[in-house]
Design a protein around this motif. Structure first.
Motif, PDB file in Angstrom:
ATOM      1  N   ALA A   1     -23.219   6.699   5.489  1.00 39.68           N
ATOM      2  CA  ALA A   1     -22.857   7.293   4.206  1.00 39.68           C
ATOM      3  C   ALA A   1     -24.066   7.356   3.292  1.00 39.68           C
TER       4      ALA A   1
ATOM      5  N   MET B   1      -5.673   0.399  -2.721  1.00 40.82           N
ATOM      6  CA  MET B   1      -5.732   1.096  -1.461  1.00 40.82           C
ATOM      7  C   MET B   1      -4.723   2.236  -1.431  1.00 40.82           C
TER       8      MET B   1
ATOM      9  N   MET C   1     -18.302  -1.517   9.597  1.00 41.04           N
ATOM     10  CA  MET C   1     -18.531  -1.373   8.175  1.00 41.04           C
ATOM     11  C   MET C   1     -20.007  -1.120   7.903  1.00 41.04           C
TER      12      MET C   1
ATOM     13  N   GLU D   1     -17.750   0.981  -1.705  1.00 42.03           N
ATOM     14  CA  GLU D   1     -18.929   1.779  -2.049  1.00 42.03           C
ATOM     15  C   GLU D   1     -19.053   3.070  -1.256  1.00 42.03           C
ATOM     16  N   VAL D   2     -18.423   3.145  -0.107  1.00 45.55           N
ATOM     17  CA  VAL D   2     -18.574   4.363   0.674  1.00 45.55           C
ATOM     18  C   VAL D   2     -17.364   5.278   0.565  1.00 45.55           C
ATOM     19  N   LEU D   3     -16.445   4.942  -0.302  1.00 47.13           N
ATOM     20  CA  LEU D   3     -15.321   5.848  -0.499  1.00 47.13           C
ATOM     21  C   LEU D   3     -15.837   7.067  -1.265  1.00 47.13           C
TER      22      LEU D   3
ATOM     23  N   VAL E   1     -20.808   2.438   8.898  1.00 44.48           N
ATOM     24  CA  VAL E   1     -20.244   3.390   7.942  1.00 44.48           C
ATOM     25  C   VAL E   1     -21.118   3.461   6.692  1.00 44.48           C
ATOM     26  N   VAL E   2     -21.488   2.296   6.182  1.00 42.40           N
ATOM     27  CA  VAL E   2     -22.305   2.255   4.977  1.00 42.40           C
ATOM     28  C   VAL E   2     -23.648   2.933   5.228  1.00 42.40           C
TER      29      VAL E   2
ATOM     30  N   LEU F   1     -12.078   7.365   4.601  1.00 40.71           N
ATOM     31  CA  LEU F   1     -13.533   7.449   4.631  1.00 40.71           C
ATOM     32  C   LEU F   1     -13.917   8.898   4.886  1.00 40.71           C
TER      33      LEU F   1
ATOM     34  N   LEU G   1     -14.988  -1.679   1.678  1.00 36.30           N
ATOM     35  CA  LEU G   1     -15.789  -0.466   1.806  1.00 36.30           C
ATOM     36  C   LEU G   1     -15.784   0.375   0.539  1.00 36.30           C
TER      37      LEU G   1
ATOM     38  N   GLN H   1     -22.273  -7.423   8.328  1.00 38.91           N
ATOM     39  CA  GLN H   1     -22.333  -6.048   7.837  1.00 38.91           C
ATOM     40  C   GLN H   1     -23.769  -5.610   7.519  1.00 38.91           C
TER      41      GLN H   1
ATOM     42  N   GLN I   1       0.811  -1.202   0.000  1.00 40.07           N
ATOM     43  CA  GLN I   1       0.000   0.000   0.000  1.00 40.07           C
ATOM     44  C   GLN I   1       0.854   1.266   0.000  1.00 40.07           C
TER      45      GLN I   1
ATOM     46  N   PRO J   1      -8.994  -1.267   7.003  1.00 33.97           N
ATOM     47  CA  PRO J   1      -7.927  -0.900   6.072  1.00 33.97           C
ATOM     48  C   PRO J   1      -7.993   0.542   5.583  1.00 33.97           C
ATOM     49  N   LEU J   2      -9.134   0.968   5.104  1.00 34.04           N
ATOM     50  CA  LEU J   2      -9.190   2.285   4.492  1.00 34.04           C
ATOM     51  C   LEU J   2      -9.824   3.331   5.405  1.00 34.04           C
TER      52      LEU J   2
END
Lengths: 331, 331
Positions: free
Chosen positions: B256, A249, B249, A275-277, B252-253, B277, A273, B220, A220, B272-273
DNA sequence: TTGACATATGTCAACGATGACATTGAATCA
DNA sequence: TGATTCAATGTCATCGTTGACATATGTCAA
């Protein structure tokens, strides 16, 4: 087992008969044996059994590069459930993507007389040394990447077609300069295939290939740095293609930190995730569970005596449109 | 081995001596044996060897709930590397979070005479039946959750303190109604501990506990639905605490998609990400690799003869502040 | 009553490896 | 020179289990 036999006052053989439902045993004897088994907490020794019956170990060996990587974790999960449904156990080792560790793991598995091998080859490994086992009929399936120097079954993603579709998608939104962020080393099968897909798409659209747009990042952090290098070019790309999940990532992080919502991005391999980026990440999704299951089924059919020619199964990818890949080319 | 011996014209015992560097062997004989080994592609049968020397299998058995979950994948990776450095092999099975599968996996491992067990207990499992093995001196380490009905080593995260710190963090930003989204079933050790931390924090701040703010989501999707239920309350929470990675997750979804950037969120376990977010996710991070390594070291020291009392190791958590947990309470 | 047959159990050897002990021949020493 | 030692190898038994075959007892039809 001898202890149980002594406790009941019979021979080990009779105990064996009870436990394996093999041959006639008086109901009363059976019950007394079972009682003694429970009382002594006896558990049959699988090693001894396997040895005696000359069978291979009821286990299959799996070599993956990295257990923490969710892609391989999911693949392993798919294999494990399919394989356990048949009473087989899974033995796992991770090669850390090195040919040496891979070979030593395989040697360990062979010494254990596993019933089959499933291997994700590391870069630079050569599988000629497995010829003896192949000829002896040991099922060996290569996963995610094909074997080198050996004709054997393999199950891989549709890397080239998938990458091509991803790039064509970007081209469809007007992009003409598309950066490629790939694995290290560049000789890795998946990297090569996806890169070929990239070039196929460019060529199909009559776009020039620019070596400066090809970067490499094996994790990454490296991918993040690679992304920054691409953005800093004199003639920077308007879109990026990240050729694996870690590269995606890294690219996502780099773009987010730089506040660059104008650069399109398509990743190879889906992220949890995605879809929520912001913007939601468009990906060429692989199906790791399916890859694992297909590999497991291939192994099982080989164990059932299927001696047909070595197969290469292609598990198709799927473009998931979410937003990041649909940003138009502005410059 | 007999084949090799015949090829060279010596006894199996001599071959054994060569391969194990055991006892004197003429240099010339050694070389001829090695040549024959290579020629025949011979590999010693580990099963037979283990049986003869009466040793347990040079493998350790690991039971985890789910291989695809990166948390357990990383834990497994940590264990595997530590364990392989000692020449041990890792045998893995996943229990799908059910007590039955867990027990049957453990039975398989015991039948294989593994040298040690590392187990992530499923909800509702009872480990009394392992007493015999414990007494016999088999190292057994429980991971992420302690054993039930058995005194044994365990390695767990600082769940209660970590959750408490996360909630206190939210309270510090003015939140007085904080939703809790936990695992299913509610009896699961980690869920209970984190829930206790939640209550500790409320109590410490003199805030009332409202049962309506406690929701459950075991994956989730369920967590997403749970989040929506919480937001739809008459007096909705201004902040959420997601008690595990899947719950995070889902939350978050949900947030969002609902476009709710006003609701604060702290997750237990890092993602990870998380940093990219919107807003970046504040988490109580666990250290899965450390958990795996600590467990592996515990096992190794037990294998080395450490007979001291059963230990419980607490691996501390760390609050990572990124943004979502610092949104102030507006209402 | 006598085989013939089935039932219930036992005996022995073997899977592939190695530990304990024996044997052989050569070198070394008093 | 004969005793002693050591290197190099062999012999045999054994680990826990199960195949192949043997034995013992009972049942039933002829």
């Amino acid at each position: 087992m001898t202890d149980v036999a002594r406790e009941v006052g019979v021979t080990a053989k009779t105990v064996s008969r009870v436990l394996n439902d093999d041959g006639p045993v008086a109901i009363e004897t059976r019950e007394r044996v079972m009682a003694a088994v429970r009382k002594l907490g006896y558990q049959p020794n699988l090693m001894a059994r396997n040895m005696r019956v000359g069978a291979r170990d009821a286990a299959i060996g799996l070599v993956i590069p990295e257990m923490g990587n969710p892609f391989f974790g999911t693949v392993a999960g798919g294999i494990e459930s399919a394989v356990r449904a048949r009473g087989l156990t899974l033995i796992v080792g991770s090669s850390s993507e090195t040919a040496e560790l891979e070979q030593s793991l395989i040697a360990t598995f062979l010494a254990r007389r596993v019933s089959a091998l499933i291997v994700v080859p590391s870069a630079g490994s050569d599988h000629r040394y497995l010829r003896t086992e192949r000829i002896a009929g040991l099922p060996i399936v290569f996963l995610d990447r094909p074997a080198v120097g050996l004709t054997a079954d393999s199950v891989v993603s549709g890397n080239r077609a998938g990458a091509q579709a991803g790039i064509e998608h970007l081209i469809g939104y007007g992009h003409r300069r598309i950066g490629f962020i790939g694995d290290l080393p560049a000789t890795l099968y998946t990297r090569r295939e996806r890169f070929q897909g990239y070039r196929d798409a460019l060529e199909g659209a009559g776009l020039p290939f620019d070596r400066a747009l090809v970067e490499t990042g094996h994790d990454q952090e490296a991918a993040r740095a690679a992304t920054l290098r691409l953005l800093a070019l004199d003639r920077p790309p308007t879109a990026l293609f990240a050729a694996n999940n870690l590269a995606s990532m890294g690219a996502v992080v780099a773009l987010a930190r730089a506040g660059r919502r104008d650069v399109a991005l398509v990743g190879f391999d889906d992220l949890p995730l995605a879809e929520v980026l912001d913007p939601p990440l468009t990906v060429v999704a692989q199906d790791p569970a399916a890859i694992g299951e297909v590999a497991a089924e291939l192994v099982l059919s080989r164990l059932d005596g299927d001696r047909s020619r070595a197969r290469r199964s292609l598990v198709p990818t799927r473009l998931i449109v979410r937003g990041s890949g649909e940003l138009p080319a502005l410059s």
